[in-house]
Design a protein around this motif. Sequence first.
Motif, short mmCIF file in Angstrom:
data_model
loop_
_atom_site.label_atom_id
_atom_site.label_comp_id
_atom_site.label_asym_id
_atom_site.label_seq_id
_atom_site.Cartn_x
_atom_site.Cartn_y
_atom_site.Cartn_z
N LEU A 92 0.83 -1.21 0.00
CA LEU A 92 0.00 0.00 0.00
C LEU A 92 0.87 1.25 0.00
O LEU A 92 0.59 2.22 -0.72
CB LEU A 92 -0.91 -0.02 1.23
CG LEU A 92 -2.03 1.01 1.27
CD1 LEU A 92 -2.98 0.81 0.10
CD2 LEU A 92 -2.79 0.91 2.59
N ILE A 93 1.91 1.24 0.80
CA ILE A 93 2.83 2.39 0.84
C ILE A 93 3.54 2.57 -0.49
O ILE A 93 3.69 3.68 -1.00
CB ILE A 93 3.84 2.21 1.99
CG1 ILE A 93 3.12 2.29 3.34
CG2 ILE A 93 4.94 3.27 1.92
CD1 ILE A 93 3.97 1.89 4.51
N ARG A 94 3.95 1.44 -1.09
CA ARG A 94 4.69 1.51 -2.36
C ARG A 94 3.80 2.02 -3.49
O ARG A 94 4.24 2.82 -4.33
CB ARG A 94 5.23 0.12 -2.70
CG ARG A 94 6.11 0.09 -3.93
CD ARG A 94 7.40 0.83 -3.65
NE ARG A 94 8.29 0.80 -4.80
CZ ARG A 94 8.23 1.64 -5.84
NH1 ARG A 94 7.31 2.59 -5.87
NH2 ARG A 94 9.09 1.55 -6.84
N LEU A 95 2.54 1.58 -3.50
CA LEU A 95 1.65 1.96 -4.60
C LEU A 95 1.16 3.38 -4.47
O LEU A 95 1.00 4.10 -5.48
CB LEU A 95 0.46 0.99 -4.67
CG LEU A 95 0.78 -0.43 -5.11
CD1 LEU A 95 -0.45 -1.32 -4.95
CD2 LEU A 95 1.25 -0.44 -6.57
N THR A 96 0.87 3.81 -3.23
CA THR A 96 0.33 5.16 -3.05
C THR A 96 1.40 6.22 -2.87
O THR A 96 1.12 7.41 -2.95
CB THR A 96 -0.60 5.19 -1.82
OG1 THR A 96 0.16 4.82 -0.66
CG2 THR A 96 -1.76 4.23 -1.99
#
Length: 361
Positions: free
Chosen positions: A85-89
């Motif tokens: 989630l952190i990587r995508l957002t």
Amino acid sequence: MNLKKAAVFFIRNNTFPLFAFGFLLFALWSALIFMFHSAEFLPLRAINITAALYTLALCLLYKRLNRLVSFSLFALLVIAYSVALIRLTRMLCGSELYLLCAIPGVLLMTAEYKRPRWYYVVMNLLLVSAIAYTLYCRVRFTPPDLQEQERRLFFMLSQLCAVSVTFIMMIYAGFNTLVILRHLDYKSQFLKKELTYTAKHDVLTSLMNRRRTMEVFTQIEQRKAQENIDFAICIFDIDNFKRINDTYGHDAGDFVLKSYSKAIWDAFPKPNHVARWGGEEFLIIYTEVTSDAIFELERLRKRVAETPIVYNGTAITVTATFGISSSRTLATAEAVLSDADQMLLEGKSNGKNRIVVSELF
């Protein structure tokens, strides 16, 4: 007792509510993300649907999987989901709270599980590495522009969800810890009672042992001194017990000891006491001297002597010799016992299978 059973059930199944809650959360997020039409949310749909199916599988396979394994798979999902989630957002949208919550959660939720020594080291190393990666992403990547309406709404919902889930999970982990502590306290009290009982009772017959008998001696002596209530002590010995061991074996001898002592115990309920003094010797401690005590003892002696003990289909006739004395003219329990023991020896030398009453009774 129902509360204790419920506590044991919860301890053994404490991760199932966690998996079910995770499934509902990921399923809800999957549905919400379909509200966002921008192409940048497509990967988020995919990982939330995958996570929902993953937790659903954990629920369905719950009874088949080892509890530690299933929880570890769930913890790995939380780590992977948070990092993805952190990587995508490219922003801290609350998923870092899941990682922080997971560190104490791993310790609290697996406290009752059998686990290898390296388990906590590996799990916490993974969690710390994931947290370090979130910090790296915060420095490395430029946060996206939150002026766009969908992106801003997603950020707000993510933050709200993360705070709410973290709060709920910490309460649940705390409740789980409370249940475990209550259960451990119950086990501690139970073991304490068991140890106390074992320390004061004979292992073979479950009668009082010498330690407990000496305590009873002190009690009846104090009662006599304070209330002038006399007591009596009867010592009896199973006749020809060595012959029983030699003829039928030591297992048969143990069976005879248990059966005979049970017959005596059943005949003398509280407040009287029955104790194994040693070997095939037993004591009956009368807390009060009654006029019909000898009559009742004689009736018991005859009944037990006329009722063979059946061991592996073999009837074994068992008799005993009794000696009895009281505290009417004696000061201590030791003196009463010594006098009764002399009566026992007299009965043994005069044919056995009889009751010999002291002149001091």
